[in-house]
Motif scaffolding. Sequence first.
Motif, PDB file in Angstrom:
ATOM      1  N   LEU A  57       0.847  -1.190   0.000  1.00 62.12           N
ATOM      2  CA  LEU A  57       0.000   0.000   0.000  1.00 62.12           C
ATOM      3  C   LEU A  57       0.884   1.242   0.000  1.00 62.12           C
ATOM      4  N   LYS A  58       0.263   2.424  -0.063  1.00 66.43           N
ATOM      5  CA  LYS A  58       1.016   3.663  -0.060  1.00 66.43           C
ATOM      6  C   LYS A  58       1.759   3.861   1.268  1.00 66.43           C
ATOM      7  N   GLN A  59       1.123   3.493   2.382  1.00 69.03           N
ATOM      8  CA  GLN A  59       1.733   3.636   3.702  1.00 69.03           C
ATOM      9  C   GLN A  59       2.822   2.601   3.968  1.00 69.03           C
ATOM     10  N   GLY A  60       2.681   1.434   3.403  1.00 71.11           N
ATOM     11  CA  GLY A  60       3.614   0.344   3.650  1.00 71.11           C
ATOM     12  C   GLY A  60       2.959  -0.968   3.257  1.00 71.11           C
ATOM     13  N   SER A  61       3.458  -2.075   3.765  1.00 73.22           N
ATOM     14  CA  SER A  61       2.905  -3.367   3.379  1.00 73.22           C
ATOM     15  C   SER A  61       2.090  -3.949   4.526  1.00 73.22           C
ATOM     16  N   ILE A  62       1.053  -4.724   4.166  1.00 77.02           N
ATOM     17  CA  ILE A  62       0.265  -5.473   5.143  1.00 77.02           C
ATOM     18  C   ILE A  62       0.256  -6.934   4.708  1.00 77.02           C
ATOM     19  N   GLY A  63       0.077  -7.807   5.660  1.00 72.14           N
ATOM     20  CA  GLY A  63       0.039  -9.228   5.367  1.00 72.14           C
ATOM     21  C   GLY A  63      -1.176  -9.866   6.016  1.00 72.14           C
ATOM     22  N   VAL A  64      -1.697 -10.898   5.374  1.00 76.31           N
ATOM     23  CA  VAL A  64      -2.853 -11.629   5.884  1.00 76.31           C
ATOM     24  C   VAL A  64      -2.508 -13.109   5.890  1.00 76.31           C
ATOM     25  N   LYS A  65      -2.755 -13.768   7.017  1.00 72.29           N
ATOM     26  CA  LYS A  65      -2.539 -15.206   7.142  1.00 72.29           C
ATOM     27  C   LYS A  65      -3.850 -15.827   7.606  1.00 72.29           C
ATOM     28  N   VAL A  66      -4.360 -16.772   6.827  1.00 67.51           N
ATOM     29  CA  VAL A  66      -5.622 -17.440   7.142  1.00 67.51           C
ATOM     30  C   VAL A  66      -5.330 -18.917   7.381  1.00 67.51           C
ATOM     31  N   THR A  67      -5.805 -19.433   8.518  1.00 70.24           N
ATOM     32  CA  THR A  67      -5.636 -20.830   8.892  1.00 70.24           C
ATOM     33  C   THR A  67      -7.008 -21.437   9.118  1.00 70.24           C
ATOM     34  N   ILE A  68      -7.314 -22.532   8.423  1.00 66.89           N
ATOM     35  CA  ILE A  68      -8.616 -23.199   8.528  1.00 66.89           C
ATOM     36  C   ILE A  68      -8.387 -24.647   8.928  1.00 66.89           C
ATOM     37  N   MET A  69      -9.146 -25.111   9.913  1.00 70.37           N
ATOM     38  CA  MET A  69      -9.089 -26.515  10.317  1.00 70.37           C
ATOM     39  C   MET A  69     -10.264 -27.244   9.694  1.00 70.37           C
ATOM     40  N   LYS A  70      -9.938 -28.259   8.901  1.00 67.30           N
ATOM     41  CA  LYS A  70     -10.967 -29.032   8.200  1.00 67.30           C
ATOM     42  C   LYS A  70     -11.637 -30.022   9.149  1.00 67.30           C
ATOM     43  N   PRO A  71     -12.893 -30.385   8.891  1.00 67.63           N
ATOM     44  CA  PRO A  71     -13.576 -31.344   9.758  1.00 67.63           C
ATOM     45  C   PRO A  71     -13.187 -32.784   9.424  1.00 67.63           C
ATOM     46  N   PHE A  72     -13.423 -33.696  10.366  1.00 65.99           N
ATOM     47  CA  PHE A  72     -13.191 -35.124  10.143  1.00 65.99           C
ATOM     48  C   PHE A  72     -14.264 -35.648   9.189  1.00 65.99           C
ATOM     49  N   ASP A  73     -13.852 -36.417   8.178  1.00 68.24           N
ATOM     50  CA  ASP A  73     -14.775 -36.995   7.206  1.00 68.24           C
ATOM     51  C   ASP A  73     -14.325 -38.419   6.909  1.00 68.24           C
ATOM     52  N   GLU A  74     -15.178 -39.398   7.170  1.00 67.00           N
ATOM     53  CA  GLU A  74     -14.805 -40.803   6.951  1.00 67.00           C
ATOM     54  C   GLU A  74     -14.518 -41.114   5.490  1.00 67.00           C
ATOM     55  N   THR A  75     -15.198 -40.417   4.569  1.00 66.31           N
ATOM     56  CA  THR A  75     -14.979 -40.662   3.150  1.00 66.31           C
ATOM     57  C   THR A  75     -13.728 -39.952   2.631  1.00 66.31           C
ATOM     58  N   GLY A  76     -13.278 -38.918   3.324  1.00 71.23           N
ATOM     59  CA  GLY A  76     -12.087 -38.191   2.899  1.00 71.23           C
ATOM     60  C   GLY A  76     -12.342 -37.153   1.842  1.00 71.23           C
ATOM     61  N   VAL A  77     -13.593 -36.764   1.614  1.00 72.94           N
ATOM     62  CA  VAL A  77     -13.923 -35.783   0.587  1.00 72.94           C
ATOM     63  C   VAL A  77     -13.786 -34.357   1.123  1.00 72.94           C
ATOM     64  N   ARG A  78     -14.434 -34.032   2.251  1.00 72.62           N
ATOM     65  CA  ARG A  78     -14.439 -32.672   2.800  1.00 72.62           C
ATOM     66  C   ARG A  78     -13.327 -32.438   3.811  1.00 72.62           C
ATOM     67  N   GLY A  79     -12.670 -33.505   4.248  1.00 68.94           N
ATOM     68  CA  GLY A  79     -11.607 -33.375   5.232  1.00 68.94           C
ATOM     69  C   GLY A  79     -10.844 -34.682   5.331  1.00 68.94           C
ATOM     70  N   PRO A  80      -9.877 -34.753   6.231  1.00 70.21           N
ATOM     71  CA  PRO A  80      -9.087 -35.977   6.366  1.00 70.21           C
ATOM     72  C   PRO A  80      -9.903 -37.125   6.960  1.00 70.21           C
ATOM     73  N   ASN A  81      -9.542 -38.348   6.565  1.00 69.34           N
ATOM     74  CA  ASN A  81     -10.269 -39.520   7.068  1.00 69.34           C
ATOM     75  C   ASN A  81      -9.578 -40.135   8.283  1.00 69.34           C
ATOM     76  N   LYS A  82      -8.530 -39.517   8.785  1.00 67.65           N
ATOM     77  CA  LYS A  82      -7.878 -39.968  10.015  1.00 67.65           C
ATOM     78  C   LYS A  82      -8.549 -39.269  11.197  1.00 67.65           C
ATOM     79  N   PRO A  83      -8.966 -40.014  12.214  1.00 68.45           N
ATOM     80  CA  PRO A  83      -9.582 -39.355  13.373  1.00 68.45           C
ATOM     81  C   PRO A  83      -8.542 -38.607  14.202  1.00 68.45           C
ATOM     82  N   LEU A  84      -9.002 -37.617  14.929  1.00 71.01           N
ATOM     83  CA  LEU A  84      -8.106 -36.878  15.811  1.00 71.01           C
ATOM     84  C   LEU A  84      -7.605 -37.786  16.932  1.00 71.01           C
TER      85      LEU A  84
END
Length: 95
Positions: free
Chosen positions: A58-85
């Motif tokens: 930006l004109k004033q300086g730089s900014i940074g954005v870090k986004v961290t998302i934890m996926k849900p447990f999914d037995e099929t492995g489609v929406r998230g990992p199939n390994k249980p916590l």
Amino acid sequence: MSIMRFVMSCGATGIEVRVGGKLRAQRAKSVTYRDGYLLKVGEARRYYIDTAIRSCQLKQGSIGVKVTIMKPFDETGVRGPNKPLPDQIKVFDAK
């Protein structure tokens, strides 16, 4: 933040958004927003956590954005990992 609410409604277990840099002032600051359950350390972090980092000049300086998302447990492995916590406990009925 409405983005965090949208991510959580789509099935995520937790989310963290970090914004850092020159935010409206001459001095740099960092702001963190969290919602839900999020792993920070351990083996399960490798397959449950997705992280993205971007920066912007930006004109004033730089900014940074870090986004961290934890996926849900999914037995099929489609929406998230199939390994249980490792901290999940299954209780069986008494005989």
